[in-house]
Design an enzyme around this catalytic site. Structure first.
Site, PDB file in Angstrom:
ATOM      1  N   CYS A 115     -34.133   2.360 -12.609  1.00 14.81           N
ATOM      2  CA  CYS A 115     -34.442   2.218 -10.676  1.00 14.81           C
ATOM      3  C   CYS A 115     -33.089   1.711 -10.720  1.00 14.81           C
ATOM      4  CB  CYS A 115     -34.669   1.076 -10.741  1.00 14.81           C
ATOM      5  SG  CYS A 115     -36.626   0.641 -11.516  1.00 14.81           S
ATOM      6  N   HIS A 260     -34.102  -0.165  -3.399  1.00 18.94           N
ATOM      7  CA  HIS A 260     -35.343   0.676  -4.702  1.00 18.94           C
ATOM      8  C   HIS A 260     -36.213   0.168  -3.343  1.00 18.94           C
ATOM      9  CE1 HIS A 260     -37.264   1.649  -7.502  1.00 18.94           C
ATOM     10  NE2 HIS A 260     -37.002  -0.193  -8.323  1.00 18.94           N
ATOM     11  N   ASN A 290     -43.125   3.579  -7.142  1.00 21.14           N
ATOM     12  CA  ASN A 290     -42.442   3.764  -7.431  1.00 21.14           C
ATOM     13  C   ASN A 290     -41.784   4.497  -8.223  1.00 21.14           C
ATOM     14  OD1 ASN A 290     -39.622   2.041  -9.390  1.00 21.14           O
ATOM     15  ND2 ASN A 290     -41.161   0.484  -9.590  1.00 21.14           N
TER      16      ASN A 290
END
Ligand code: UT7
Length: 333
Positions: A115, A260, A290
């Site tokens: 991430c 993020h 995500n």
């Protein structure tokens, strides 16, 4: 002194929309649970006949090039962040290079910091520009997570979260800043809190033979959601404050924080902790879930296209994820 500046942004997501109701038909979950705990309403999943990590990245890259008024031939270097490359090796950087028709002319580097991957990639590109080595760098984050998810009740804490997509930016040498600073961190003590074990190399030979593998669960994403959440909210806040302090700036100076997109509750927690207003934080997790290394460049590209990023704005990027790794970047637009 040389600086680096983002001069073009683009993104591409697969056409297939996966709703919470669809997931509820495949496992024990519900739209209400997913929306309340994650903020996600839908995500995109790849179409096997159409999408690869590299070709989604190429589509995002061409949009970024067009918006920057540049062509493929202007790119000096590719930095590609993904933890879901099309092949176990080589990485998707060379595949993107081939898609863009740049075979053999430039180098491509792969980054696999999950991430935080896009900020790590941006940081590497920033250093190459500041040393004068390259003038124009294509920085990409792209992922296909959907094919590694356990789409059963056993895997529901990850299956409902992750999605596919690609985002790209063109970083170019500039007389004016640009990227003010980047801040990178990692802590390998927590590697197994969020990981995909296989195809790992440190296995006895027999366990790596496809015809011997009876249990394929080690090929799926495993996450200790609570543990990741607890660390995320602390590290996100810390690394944003670190970037502000390094530049003698304050939270009220931030025009837009693009975190993020891990979980809407994480973004909201950071927003509250830093005392930021709604218009200072950009979220699009509702539509894409995500997308790991792709989430920041997709969000940046959308925010820019919506007119939410203007010249001279102070943009803050921040990420936390598998590794654990966490990172931030402050950008004067
Ligand atoms: O990208 C960076 C890395 N990732 C993250 O930052 C993600 C961080 N973690 C999270 O976002 C959250 O921890 C999750 C969304 C994964 C889970 O939410 P939570 O509020 O932490 O739930 P939990 O894991 O504490 O589970 C609570 C309950 C459990 O049931 P019991 O044991 O209380 O009966 C789970 O089994 O919710 C259950 N559960 C679900 N129920 C319905 C877990 N996933 C689901 C689901 N649908 N999809």
């Amino acid at each position: 002194m040389l600086h680096s500046k983002i001069v073009g942004l683009g993104h591409h997501v697969p056409d297939t929309v996966i709703t919470n109701d669809y997931l509820s038909s495949r496992m024990e979950t519900s739209n209400d649970w997913i929306v309340e705990r994650t903020g996600i309403h839908e995500r995109r999943w790849m179409n096997p006949a159409e999408d690869t990590v590299a070709n989604m990245a190429a589509k995002a890259s061409r949009i970024a090039l067009q918006r920057a008024n540049l062509s493929e031939k202007d790119i000096d270097f590719i930095v590609f962040a993904t933890i879901t490359p099309d092949y176990f090796f080589p990485g998707s950087g060379v595949l993107l290079q081939r898609e863009l028709g740049l075979d053999g002319t430039i180098a491509a580097l792969d980054i696999r910091n999950a991430c935080s991957g896009f900020i790590y990639a941006l940081s590497v590109a920033d250093q190459f520009i500041k040393t004068g080595k390259f003038k124009t760098i294509l920085v990409v984050g792209a992922e296909i997570q959907s094919t590694a998810l356990d789409i059963t009740t056993r895997g529901r804490n990850t299956a409902v979260i992750f999605g596919d997509g690609a985002g790209a930016c063109i970083l170019q040498a500039s007389a004016k800043p640009g990227i003010l600073s980047t801040h990178l961190h990692s802590d390998g003590r927590f590697a197994e809190e969020l990981y995909v074990k296989d195809p790992g190399s440190s296995r006895p030979h027999e366990e790596r033979q496809p015809d011997q593998i009876l249990d394929t669960s080690t090929y799926k994403v495993v996450m200790n959601g609570n543990q990741v959440f607890k660390h995320a909210v602390v590290r996100f806040t810390e690394v944003i404050e670190e970037a502000l302090n390094a530049n003698s700036l304050k939270t009220e100076d931030i025009s837009l924080l693009v975190p993020h997109q891990a979980n809407l509750r994480i973004s909201q927690y950071i927003q509250g902790k830093l005392g930021l207003s709604d218009c200072q934080v950009y979220n699009n997790i509702m539509r894409y879930g995500n997308t790991t290394a792709a989430s920041i460049p997709i969000a940046l590209s959308e925010a820019w296209a919506e007119g939410k990023i203007k010249e001279n704005d102070l943009i803050c990027l921040a990420a936390f994820g598998s590794g654990f790794t966490w990172a931030s970047a402050l950008i004067r637009w």
